[in-house]
Design a protein around this motif. Structure first.
Motif, PDB file in Angstrom:
ATOM      1  N   PRO A  74      29.127  36.083  51.404  1.00  0.00           N
ATOM      2  CA  PRO A  74      29.828  36.952  50.696  1.00  0.00           C
ATOM      3  C   PRO A  74      30.968  37.487  51.158  1.00  0.00           C
ATOM      4  CG  PRO A  74      27.602  37.429  50.270  1.00  0.00           C
ATOM      5  CD  PRO A  74      27.561  36.498  51.375  1.00  0.00           C
ATOM      6  N   SER A  75      32.059  37.824  50.645  1.00  0.00           N
ATOM      7  CA  SER A  75      33.015  38.317  51.178  1.00  0.00           C
ATOM      8  C   SER A  75      33.900  39.127  50.058  1.00  0.00           C
ATOM      9  CB  SER A  75      34.142  37.562  51.927  1.00  0.00           C
ATOM     10  OG  SER A  75      34.593  36.767  51.345  1.00  0.00           O
ATOM     11  N   PRO A  76      34.911  40.132  50.464  1.00  0.00           N
ATOM     12  CA  PRO A  76      35.873  40.477  49.486  1.00  0.00           C
ATOM     13  C   PRO A  76      36.737  39.586  48.781  1.00  0.00           C
ATOM     14  CG  PRO A  76      35.920  42.041  51.446  1.00  0.00           C
ATOM     15  CD  PRO A  76      35.032  40.919  51.735  1.00  0.00           C
ATOM     16  N   ALA A  77      37.036  38.687  49.589  1.00  0.00           N
ATOM     17  CA  ALA A  77      37.920  37.633  49.008  1.00  0.00           C
ATOM     18  C   ALA A  77      37.321  36.747  48.036  1.00  0.00           C
ATOM     19  CB  ALA A  77      38.556  36.677  49.954  1.00  0.00           C
ATOM     20  N   ALA A  78      35.853  36.471  48.212  1.00  0.00           N
ATOM     21  CA  ALA A  78      35.076  35.649  47.339  1.00  0.00           C
ATOM     22  C   ALA A  78      34.378  36.560  46.371  1.00  0.00           C
ATOM     23  CB  ALA A  78      34.051  34.754  48.375  1.00  0.00           C
ATOM     24  N   THR A  79      34.637  37.564  45.995  1.00  0.00           N
ATOM     25  CA  THR A  79      33.771  38.436  44.999  1.00  0.00           C
ATOM     26  C   THR A  79      34.963  38.356  43.705  1.00  0.00           C
ATOM     27  OG1 THR A  79      32.889  39.743  46.587  1.00  0.00           O
ATOM     28  CG2 THR A  79      32.871  40.583  44.282  1.00  0.00           C
ATOM     29  N   LEU A  80      34.172  37.657  42.622  1.00  0.00           N
ATOM     30  CA  LEU A  80      34.897  37.716  41.251  1.00  0.00           C
ATOM     31  C   LEU A  80      34.510  39.100  40.464  1.00  0.00           C
ATOM     32  CD1 LEU A  80      34.664  33.882  40.588  1.00  0.00           C
ATOM     33  CD2 LEU A  80      36.616  35.033  41.417  1.00  0.00           C
ATOM     34  N   PRO A  81      35.712  39.546  39.876  1.00  0.00           N
ATOM     35  CA  PRO A  81      35.234  40.654  38.931  1.00  0.00           C
ATOM     36  C   PRO A  81      34.642  40.057  37.615  1.00  0.00           C
ATOM     37  CG  PRO A  81      37.732  40.069  38.630  1.00  0.00           C
ATOM     38  CD  PRO A  81      37.216  39.171  39.722  1.00  0.00           C
ATOM     39  N   GLY A  82      33.701  40.980  37.438  1.00  0.00           N
ATOM     40  CA  GLY A  82      33.274  40.811  36.039  1.00  0.00           C
ATOM     41  C   GLY A  82      34.028  40.586  34.840  1.00  0.00           C
ATOM     42  N   TYR A  83      33.292  40.413  33.890  1.00  0.00           N
ATOM     43  CA  TYR A  83      34.402  40.221  32.460  1.00  0.00           C
ATOM     44  C   TYR A  83      33.411  40.440  31.152  1.00  0.00           C
ATOM     45  CZ  TYR A  83      32.368  35.568  32.977  1.00  0.00           C
ATOM     46  OH  TYR A  83      31.685  34.146  32.945  1.00  0.00           O
ATOM     47  N   THR A  84      33.989  40.305  30.137  1.00  0.00           N
ATOM     48  CA  THR A  84      33.486  40.763  28.789  1.00  0.00           C
ATOM     49  C   THR A  84      34.010  39.848  27.934  1.00  0.00           C
ATOM     50  OG1 THR A  84      32.946  43.048  29.581  1.00  0.00           O
ATOM     51  CG2 THR A  84      32.857  42.303  26.857  1.00  0.00           C
ATOM     52  N   LEU A  85      33.415  38.869  27.127  1.00  0.00           N
ATOM     53  CA  LEU A  85      33.568  37.994  26.246  1.00  0.00           C
ATOM     54  C   LEU A  85      33.138  38.321  24.739  1.00  0.00           C
ATOM     55  CD1 LEU A  85      33.363  34.601  27.847  1.00  0.00           C
ATOM     56  CD2 LEU A  85      35.458  36.119  27.891  1.00  0.00           C
ATOM     57  N   VAL A  86      34.249  38.517  23.642  1.00  0.00           N
ATOM     58  CA  VAL A  86      33.543  38.717  22.415  1.00  0.00           C
ATOM     59  C   VAL A  86      34.014  37.527  21.183  1.00  0.00           C
ATOM     60  CG1 VAL A  86      33.854  40.221  20.451  1.00  0.00           C
ATOM     61  CG2 VAL A  86      33.982  41.199  22.804  1.00  0.00           C
ATOM     62  N   ASN A  87      33.247  37.207  20.573  1.00  0.00           N
ATOM     63  CA  ASN A  87      33.466  36.167  19.442  1.00  0.00           C
ATOM     64  C   ASN A  87      33.157  36.837  17.886  1.00  0.00           C
ATOM     65  OD1 ASN A  87      33.439  34.088  21.702  1.00  0.00           O
ATOM     66  ND2 ASN A  87      31.302  34.217  21.508  1.00  0.00           N
ATOM     67  N   PHE A  88      34.222  36.338  16.925  1.00  0.00           N
ATOM     68  CA  PHE A  88      33.697  36.816  15.634  1.00  0.00           C
ATOM     69  C   PHE A  88      33.628  35.549  14.732  1.00  0.00           C
ATOM     70  CE2 PHE A  88      36.233  40.286  17.578  1.00  0.00           C
ATOM     71  CZ  PHE A  88      35.197  41.434  17.354  1.00  0.00           C
ATOM     72  N   ARG A  89      32.837  35.700  13.721  1.00  0.00           N
ATOM     73  CA  ARG A  89      33.062  34.779  12.531  1.00  0.00           C
ATOM     74  C   ARG A  89      32.886  35.212  11.277  1.00  0.00           C
ATOM     75  NH1 ARG A  89      27.968  34.739  15.261  1.00  0.00           N
ATOM     76  NH2 ARG A  89      26.175  35.371  13.965  1.00  0.00           N
ATOM     77  N   PHE A  90      33.531  34.739  10.083  1.00  0.00           N
ATOM     78  CA  PHE A  90      33.634  35.276   8.791  1.00  0.00           C
ATOM     79  C   PHE A  90      33.495  34.162   7.837  1.00  0.00           C
ATOM     80  CE2 PHE A  90      36.129  36.947   5.364  1.00  0.00           C
ATOM     81  CZ  PHE A  90      35.301  37.884   4.820  1.00  0.00           C
TER      82      PHE A  90
END
Length: 865
Positions: free
Chosen positions: A790-806
């Motif tokens: 691990p290192s600061p350069a190799a740390t990826l930020p988290g994320y959120t994904l959202v899907n919809f259907r209708f």
């Protein structure tokens, strides 16, 4: 009727490229299906129960009890998911399709403890709870720790997880070691995929989807009797989509989709107590994949300051290799270097991810009255034909990098299941044989010398003579992998509500292989290892880039796995369990090259083999349902300790010549521990929702000789173990090793969450009763490391994904017909996110990313009859 079905089977084949199959879980009446998840998800209809083919399959074949429970085959027999004493996520086929989870990569959005990483199909990792495979490196001699099974057949190549799901009834993700019943390669868990089986009642289904980026997906399936004792099923799928990354060098879209799949099955009821199933499948993929994009430049310890410029790092090297003066910062004007969010790549090498996978299996089940005897014979193949750009730039550094591979495997399993009120038991044996032939090739280009060699130590003027142009290596890799085991598991019920379940498995594994790298210069002259000391300056420079190596490693060992589970039913719908298991991940052999002695150039034989992992696992869980089974809440707490953990290393020692892509070795101790909560609710047939949460603390417990982080790599000298990342400019000195005990394992988010729901209202269209529905699914994960150290350069930020259907779906009419029409949007808020980082070779400080899909949207029409 039989002639109708035969015609339908032929028609399905003809329509395969235009019509799709909807692979979903078998429907249960809405009033009888209160839950669609067990740590999983609800399908569009709220009915994820599936017709599964367990050891004691009911003649009705619905896979659901009268209460609408979900039936699973996690222990090779039909059971309700709530009664199985292990953490299991069950995802029905409808929900898979409706959320766009068309392969294992998308499945991770529904099951938060599953992690999937892929820089290309061969370099793919599937992890559960932080364990499974070394991140970022595929090695033919190293096995995965998450087993993938389709209809009881083991898929040894994780590349199969990049293909579309085909005619799937349901998927079970078994969390935690499954060494007793599923074998050595399930130290982290198993993915148990059940396809739809042939039926003696005629049925068919078809689906077609259209979307942006030229997306077209079609599926079709038809099933029915050929005679009173013989039934058949044919399914076919086709997926096309344009690329989502623009390549500014080739002026082409990269990372497209082009998948074709076909599955055919026959079911023969040979006698009243004997069923025989014959299945064959073939899938093909041919894409312009897998382009990386610029992520960041981080200063390393490589090079020295010349006129205020770090002349051996990415910005200056880019300038010089592109024909400009170092320090002009020409790389900053390259649109492809403006960050990953613009989705622009500039790689100049040919990109190709072409693979075919398929096989045949024969399964026979004999009912002996007291129990069932099952035999499963299978042969499978995997052919891989790639082309990559391993320098990740538009420069002619590595002009060719490819490792075409062919693999075949044969498996044979024989097991006996017996059931009684007081005792269930299972005995079995499993044999596995695999042959892998890989023939790789790498060639350096016109910019390689300026990029890879330093002009400051150039007594023979090799820098200006461009001595690396045309340098090439032909790599021949061979593997023969044999495994045999016997296993047994029992479930004893000495008291009402109490079950004692012991299990054991004995494994023998043998691997033998060879690695032979033949290196030649542009004129065809052979380079030998001894030239590292006796060669000319030119030859020494060339061997420092491509290393000639030849060795033939082998490994064999016996291992014992065992487990004990105690489960107790506090109430009819409240089940508790406690598990201890001791298992292992088989040892391996390094077949990507190993570090060589810097004086002789010969392979350091201590790195040829990799010791088995030893796994100790503890788990406590409770599974509960309330309010007439309208609410489900399952909790699990676990701890997994692994000794001799298999991880990716790179040589960082002046006494060694490093391999190009690293090697696998053992870390003394790692640990993963955490808590998982799975919740679902269905207060009425008009609404359902789910939420699945995982807290995973996966860390190195003892790792004192780790490679340095990216920021500390690349020094020309090695000294000490001070691994503090400096705030000043690089000092051209790297630590010999780093103590990263207590730091995070790669690829693991501490927090992950999947949630979703759907509501519907009764609406009649075109004279048909049905419902209009609106559904949403989302998943979020916290930051994670994308590098072994691990290192600061190799740390990826988290994320959120959202899907919809209708959309709208009809009720099934009296002839069994049904239609669904709906629109969908995936990654609805167009979140730019990185799935995996890769580090450019030679410690120049360049980080590139494999990025996830942008927002996609479209519509689907599917029919069942």
């Amino acid at each position: 009727m039989h002639s109708f079905v035969r015609s339908g089977l032929l028609a399905a084949t003809a329509l395969g490229s235009a019509l799709p199959l909807q692979a979903h879980a078998e429907e249960v009446p809405a009033s009888a299906a209160p839950i669609a998840t067990v740590s999983a998800t609800v399908d569009a209809a709220g009915a994820d129960s599936a017709a599964v083919d367990g050891e004691q399959r009911s003649s009705a074949g619905t896979g659901a009890t009268d209460q609408g429970d979900i039936v699973v085959t996690a222990r090779h027999r039909n059971e309700t998911s709530q009664s199985v004493p292990l953490a299991i996520a069950v995802v029905g086929g409808d929900h898979i399709d409706n959320t766009g989870a068309f392969n294992v990569g998308r499945l991770q959005q529904l099951t938060p403890t599953l992690q999937f990483y892929s820089s290309n199909p061969r370099n793919t990792s599937v992890n559960v709870r932080g364990f499974g495979a070394p991140l970022g490196l595929t090695n033919d001699g190293i096995d995965q720790g998450v087993g993938i099974y389709v209809d009881d057949v083991y898929y040894s190549r994780v590349a199969s997880s990049t293909f579309d799901f085909l005619d799937v009834a349901q998927i079970e993700v078994l969390r935690g070691p499954q060494g007793t019943l599923y074998g050595k390669n399930t130290t982290a868990g198993a993915i148990n995929i059940t396809s739809r089986q042939p039926t003696f009642d005629p049925e068919g289904r078809a689906e077609v989807s259209f979307g942006n980026y030229g997306y077209v997906q079609a599926k079709a399936a038809v099933s029915g009797p050929l005679s009173d004792t013989l039934a058949a099923r044919i399914a076919i799928s086709e997926t096309k989509r344009n690329g989502t990354i623009w390549n500014s060098t080739t002026n082409k879209w990269n990372n497209d989709q082009s998948n074709t799949g076909l599955r055919a099955q026959l079911l023969w009821k040979a006698a009243s107590n004997l069923e025989v199933s014959l299945a064959g499948d073939w899938s093909h993929q041919n894409t312009l994949c897998c382009a990386t994009v610029f992520y960041a430049y981080v200063p390393t310890q490589k090079g020295v300051l010349v006129g205020g410029v770090l002349n051996r790092q990415y910005p200056a090297l880019y300038d010089v290799a592109a024909g400009k003066a170092a320090g002009t910062n020409a790389y900053l004007t390259n649109p492809a270097n403006q960050g990953f969010a613009n989705r622009i790549s500039d790689v100049d090498g040919e990109l190709r991810a072409k693979q075919s996978i398929g096989g045949a299996s024969l399964r026979a089940k004999l009912d002996l009255g007291a129990g069932t005897l099952t035999s499963i014979s299978a042969w499978r193949f995997w052919n891989w034909d790639p082309s990559n750009d391993r320098d990740f730039t538009a420069l002619r550094i590595t002009t060719k990098s490819q490792n075409p591979s062919k693999q075949q495997q044969f498996t044979q399993e024989l097991r006996y299941n017996q059931h009684s009120d007081a005792l269930d038991f299972q005995l079995g044996t499993f044999y596995y044989y695999q042959v892998v032939n890989t023939n790789g090739y790498q060639e350096q280009g016109a910019a390689a010398t300026k990029w890879l060699l330093s002009p400051s130590s150039d007594p023979a003027n090799v820098y200006n003579l461009n001595v690396l142009n045309g340098l090439n290596s032909t790599n021949t890799i061979r593997l023969a992998n044999t495994s045999w085991s016997v296993y047994g598991q029992a479930s004893w019920r000495p008291l009402p509500g109490l079950t004692i379940q012991p299990g054991a498995r004995v494994n023998y594994d043998k691997k033998s292989g060879s690695y032979n790298a033949v290196v030649r210069d542009a004129a065809g002259n052979l380079l030998t290892p001894g030239m590292v000391s006796t060669g000319t300056p030119t030859q020494k420079a060339q061997i420092g880039v491509l290393l000639p190596e030849s060795y033939a490693p082998s490994f064999s060992a016996w291992n014992l796995s065992y487990d004990l589970t105690l489960s107790y039913d506090i109430a009819p719908d409240v089940h508790t369990y406690a598990t201890y298991s001791k298992t292992f991940q088989t040892g391996g052999i390094n077949l990507n090259g190993v570090p060589a002695d810097a004086t002789t150039g010969l392979p350091q034989t201590q790195y040829q083999t990799v010791a088995p992992e030893g796994v100790h696992h503890f788990e406590l869980g409770i599974k509960s349902q309330f309010f007439d089974r309208k609410v489900t809440l399952n909790l699990a707490a676990f701890r997994t300790d692994i000794s001799n953990y298999q991880a990716v290393f790179s040589s960082n020692n002046a006494a060694s010549l490093s391999t190009l892509r690293g090697y696998v070795a053992n870390v003394p101790k790692v640990r993963s521990q955490g808590i998982e909560a799975d919740f679902s609710v269905r207060p009425s047939e008009r609404f359902n929702a789910y939420a699945n949460f995982a807290y995973t603390d996966a860390t190195y417990r003892e790792f004192t000789n780790a490679p340095p982080p990216i920021e500390l790599s690349g020094g020309s000298t090695f000294s000490g173990t001070n691994c503090t990342i400096p705030t000043a400019l690089p000092a051209n000195v790297s630590p010999v090793s780093c103590n990263i005990s207590g730091q995070q394992l790669p690829g693991v988010s501490k927090y992950s969450l999947s949630l979703g729901g759907e509501g519907n209202l009764p609406v009649k269209f075109f004279g048909k009763d049905g419902q209009i529905f609106l559904g949403a699914d989302g998943n979020t994960r916290s930051s994670f490391s994308s590098n072994a150290t691990p290192s600061p350069a190799a740390t990826l930020p988290g994320y959120t994904l959202v899907n919809f259907r209708f959309g709208w779906r009809s009720d099934r009419d009296d002839k069994g017909r049904k239609i669904d029409v709906y629109g969908w949007v995936r990654n609805a808020f167009d979140k730019g996110y990185v799935e995996q980082l890769q580090v450019a070779p030679n410690s120049v400080g360049l980080l590139v990313a494999n990025i996830g899909d942008p927002r996609t949207f479209g519509g689907t029409v599917k029919v069942e009859f």
